[in-house]
Design a protein around this motif. Structure first.
Motif, PDB file in Angstrom:
ATOM      1  N   SER A  23     -62.155  31.964 -12.909  1.00  0.00           N
ATOM      2  CA  SER A  23     -62.378  32.488 -14.256  1.00  0.00           C
ATOM      3  C   SER A  23     -61.208  32.145 -15.172  1.00  0.00           C
ATOM      4  O   SER A  23     -60.060  32.045 -14.735  1.00  0.00           O
ATOM      5  N   SER A  24     -61.525  32.003 -16.450  1.00  0.00           N
ATOM      6  CA  SER A  24     -60.461  31.769 -17.432  1.00  0.00           C
ATOM      7  C   SER A  24     -59.713  33.061 -17.741  1.00  0.00           C
ATOM      8  O   SER A  24     -58.618  33.030 -18.301  1.00  0.00           O
ATOM      9  N   ALA A  25     -60.294  34.204 -17.351  1.00  0.00           N
ATOM     10  CA  ALA A  25     -59.679  35.508 -17.619  1.00  0.00           C
ATOM     11  C   ALA A  25     -58.724  35.874 -16.477  1.00  0.00           C
ATOM     12  O   ALA A  25     -59.137  36.035 -15.326  1.00  0.00           O
ATOM     13  N   ALA A  26     -57.452  36.003 -16.813  1.00  0.00           N
ATOM     14  CA  ALA A  26     -56.426  36.297 -15.802  1.00  0.00           C
ATOM     15  C   ALA A  26     -56.697  37.615 -15.087  1.00  0.00           C
ATOM     16  O   ALA A  26     -56.468  37.720 -13.880  1.00  0.00           O
ATOM     17  N   GLU A  27     -57.216  38.610 -15.806  1.00  0.00           N
ATOM     18  CA  GLU A  27     -57.454  39.909 -15.174  1.00  0.00           C
ATOM     19  C   GLU A  27     -58.562  39.829 -14.119  1.00  0.00           C
ATOM     20  O   GLU A  27     -58.513  40.539 -13.110  1.00  0.00           O
ATOM     21  N   ILE A  28     -59.522  38.939 -14.316  1.00  0.00           N
ATOM     22  CA  ILE A  28     -60.576  38.756 -13.304  1.00  0.00           C
ATOM     23  C   ILE A  28     -59.987  38.035 -12.084  1.00  0.00           C
ATOM     24  O   ILE A  28     -60.250  38.428 -10.949  1.00  0.00           O
ATOM     25  N   ARG A  29     -59.189  37.015 -12.328  1.00  0.00           N
ATOM     26  CA  ARG A  29     -58.556  36.314 -11.198  1.00  0.00           C
ATOM     27  C   ARG A  29     -57.678  37.263 -10.382  1.00  0.00           C
ATOM     28  O   ARG A  29     -57.698  37.239  -9.146  1.00  0.00           O
ATOM     29  N   LYS A  30     -56.932  38.111 -11.062  1.00  0.00           N
ATOM     30  CA  LYS A  30     -56.071  39.071 -10.369  1.00  0.00           C
ATOM     31  C   LYS A  30     -56.910  40.060  -9.559  1.00  0.00           C
ATOM     32  O   LYS A  30     -56.579  40.357  -8.404  1.00  0.00           O
ATOM     33  N   ALA A  31     -57.993  40.557 -10.142  1.00  0.00           N
ATOM     34  CA  ALA A  31     -58.875  41.486  -9.426  1.00  0.00           C
ATOM     35  C   ALA A  31     -59.491  40.821  -8.201  1.00  0.00           C
ATOM     36  O   ALA A  31     -59.648  41.454  -7.150  1.00  0.00           O
ATOM     37  N   VAL A  32     -59.822  39.554  -8.323  1.00  0.00           N
ATOM     38  CA  VAL A  32     -60.389  38.799  -7.196  1.00  0.00           C
ATOM     39  C   VAL A  32     -59.365  38.697  -6.063  1.00  0.00           C
ATOM     40  O   VAL A  32     -59.714  38.843  -4.893  1.00  0.00           O
ATOM     41  N   VAL A  33     -58.114  38.464  -6.405  1.00  0.00           N
ATOM     42  CA  VAL A  33     -57.068  38.400  -5.375  1.00  0.00           C
ATOM     43  C   VAL A  33     -57.005  39.729  -4.625  1.00  0.00           C
ATOM     44  O   VAL A  33     -56.949  39.755  -3.392  1.00  0.00           O
ATOM     45  N   PHE A  34     -57.047  40.836  -5.348  1.00  0.00           N
ATOM     46  CA  PHE A  34     -57.000  42.147  -4.690  1.00  0.00           C
ATOM     47  C   PHE A  34     -58.237  42.379  -3.823  1.00  0.00           C
ATOM     48  O   PHE A  34     -58.135  42.970  -2.740  1.00  0.00           O
ATOM     49  N   ALA A  35     -59.392  41.890  -4.261  1.00  0.00           N
ATOM     50  CA  ALA A  35     -60.603  42.010  -3.446  1.00  0.00           C
ATOM     51  C   ALA A  35     -60.454  41.198  -2.158  1.00  0.00           C
ATOM     52  O   ALA A  35     -60.815  41.671  -1.071  1.00  0.00           O
ATOM     53  N   LEU A  36     -59.910  39.999  -2.265  1.00  0.00           N
ATOM     54  CA  LEU A  36     -59.693  39.166  -1.079  1.00  0.00           C
ATOM     55  C   LEU A  36     -58.664  39.788  -0.139  1.00  0.00           C
ATOM     56  O   LEU A  36     -58.797  39.698   1.085  1.00  0.00           O
TER      57      LEU A  36
END
Length: 121
Positions: free
Chosen positions: A66-79
């Motif tokens: 995603s171009s949205a940093a907050e979504i990428r960060k949330a994805v890292v926490f999900a992983l």
């Protein structure tokens, strides 16, 4: 049963948005869905996480781009939560991630494992 229904609805909604695309207004919904998924993973039995993994990962991987940093960060926490739930068995499923994505994920996994160990002491 309620958690299972909630997880299925969440995965369906997240998959539809990630696979069909979403605009900036929907970033809030995608972010909320990923964060909720992150909170639900630790409450689920390992077998259920393994069963839902094929449904979760495609959307999570797309969110990582995603171009949205907050979504990428949330994805890292999900992983990270998936790794804490499944351990090294998650590794083969992470092949689609780039080396830089894996490096970032490894840093967060080590931090989460250290935090977990510290909490046990």
């Amino acid at each position: 049963v309620c958690v299972c229904v909630c997880v299925w609805w969440l995965l369906f909604r997240l998959a539809m948005m990630l696979f069909c695309g979403f605009d900036e207004q929907e970033n809030v919904v995608v972010l909320a869905a990923v964060k909720l998924l992150t909170k639900l993973i630790p409450t689920m039995p390992r077998e259920q996480v393994e069963e839902l993994l094929p449904l979760m990962l495609p959307g999570i991987f797309k969110g990582y781009k995603s171009s949205a940093a907050e979504i990428r960060k949330a994805v890292v926490f999900a992983l990270v939560e998936l790794h804490l739930a499944l351990g090294p068995e998650l590794a083969p499923h992470l092949a689609p991630l780039s080396s830089s994505q894996m490096k970032l994920l490894s840093i967060y996994i080590k931090r989460a494992e250290a935090d977990r160990q510290e909490a046990l002491e």
